[in-house]
Design an enzyme around this catalytic site. Sequence first.
Site, mmCIF file in Angstrom:
data_model
loop_
_atom_site.group_PDB
_atom_site.id
_atom_site.type_symbol
_atom_site.label_atom_id
_atom_site.label_comp_id
_atom_site.label_asym_id
_atom_site.label_seq_id
_atom_site.Cartn_x
_atom_site.Cartn_y
_atom_site.Cartn_z
ATOM 1 N N ASP A 81 -1.871 -1.440 10.816
ATOM 2 C CA ASP A 81 -2.099 -1.439 9.366
ATOM 3 C C ASP A 81 -2.718 -2.744 8.862
ATOM 4 O OD1 ASP A 81 -1.120 1.060 8.934
ATOM 5 O OD2 ASP A 81 0.747 0.430 7.971
ATOM 6 N N LYS B 64 0.855 -1.199 0.000
ATOM 7 C CA LYS B 64 0.000 0.000 0.000
ATOM 8 C C LYS B 64 0.882 1.237 0.000
ATOM 9 C CE LYS B 64 0.817 1.316 4.516
ATOM 10 N NZ LYS B 64 1.709 2.415 4.847
HETATM 11 O O1 C5P Z 1 0.906 -1.308 14.818
HETATM 12 P P1 C5P Z 1 2.336 -1.385 14.324
HETATM 13 O O2 C5P Z 1 3.156 -2.313 15.158
HETATM 14 O O3 C5P Z 1 2.432 -1.669 12.869
HETATM 15 O O4 C5P Z 1 2.946 0.084 14.518
HETATM 16 C C1 C5P Z 1 4.326 0.304 14.570
HETATM 17 C C2 C5P Z 1 4.629 1.468 15.495
HETATM 18 O O5 C5P Z 1 4.164 2.681 14.909
HETATM 19 C C3 C5P Z 1 3.923 1.394 16.835
HETATM 20 O O6 C5P Z 1 4.703 0.708 17.770
HETATM 21 C C4 C5P Z 1 3.766 2.843 17.207
HETATM 22 O O7 C5P Z 1 4.954 3.307 17.797
HETATM 23 C C5 C5P Z 1 3.620 3.551 15.877
HETATM 24 N N1 C5P Z 1 2.214 3.862 15.535
HETATM 25 C C6 C5P Z 1 1.589 4.889 16.208
HETATM 26 N N2 C5P Z 1 0.285 5.192 15.898
HETATM 27 C C7 C5P Z 1 -0.375 4.521 14.931
HETATM 28 C C8 C5P Z 1 0.273 3.473 14.222
HETATM 29 C C9 C5P Z 1 1.568 3.173 14.539
HETATM 30 O O8 C5P Z 1 2.174 5.532 17.098
HETATM 31 N N3 C5P Z 1 -1.652 4.859 14.665
#
Ligand code: C5P
Length: 316
Positions: A143, A18
Amino acid sequence: MGSPLSRAKGLTVPSFAKVNLGLEVLGTREDGYHELRTLFQSIDLHDRITLRPLPRGIVIECDHPGVPRDETNLAWRAAESLKRRGGVSAGVAIRIDKRIPIAGGLGGGSSNAAAVLVALNRVWRLGLGPDDLHRLARRLGADVPFFLVGGTALGLARGDEVYPLRRQVKAQVVLVDPGRPVSTAAVFARVDAGLTHRENSYTIFRFVSRDLEGVEAFPLLANDLEQAALEEAPDLARTVGRIRGSLVREGALLAALSGSGSSFFGMFDDVQRARRAHAALESQGFAVHRCRTLSLDQYRGAWARALGYNSGRSWR
Ligand code: C5P
């Protein structure tokens, strides 16, 4: 007839990348994440995931040295969560043919996880519906739920509330991988200082409302993570400047960083312009992919074909 295990050769599914057409960071949340408004767009650049049955356990195979093969891999965790949810004792080998640049803001790991959820739900005949899969997906990462949907979609909350847009964007995409992975968590940590100026910002909602009127409004869109990503990786700033310059010169409708970077992309409504931008960037020594957007229907169609929804097969 042998058992499904002895007949099995494996099942291969695509796992699409994406880009974020726009991304607004609205604030911090109590769970440590950030409140977002983003426009997700599927593109046809994809990894291939091949699942093969094992008597037990979960094994990840991948020839890319940057992809973990242990339980930190989101695809591993997706299989584990489905095994647990469905009470499945069988195991699975997951081979990932990596083509999506890693840590590039393209959602490769999240896409792989969603692909594993959907495919194993099918081959293990668990019959989980969209709500069940969404619950598992959002626990894996913010995501991941988008990749259960695909196409052009609005992402709210942590990005995990996903609403497909009525009008799906159709464009050529020129994607540049500067070959400099950037940590998403580090970029989000840097963005906090610059949050307040976004309080009155509605660019994504304006995009969505113009979309309903049938007018694409790319110039409205911005990525709030770009500045933070360039602070996190200052060596990228000049490179990104050159990439943006080439894309804009060749007539890109939108030239932006995807997610937290470091992939940078241009959207074109004209194949010739996209070709010229591709050639110009390649001649500067960049790794460039020329791809297309995928609509919701195209995304679903690719899944349905891979999973053999018309043939009734499970493991092939
Ligand atoms: O959810 P995921 O592990 O893919 O996200 C990676 C990092 O990105 C999270 O640990 C967080 O620090 C940050 N993040 C965030 N807010 C979001 C998505 C991601 O702070 N909405």
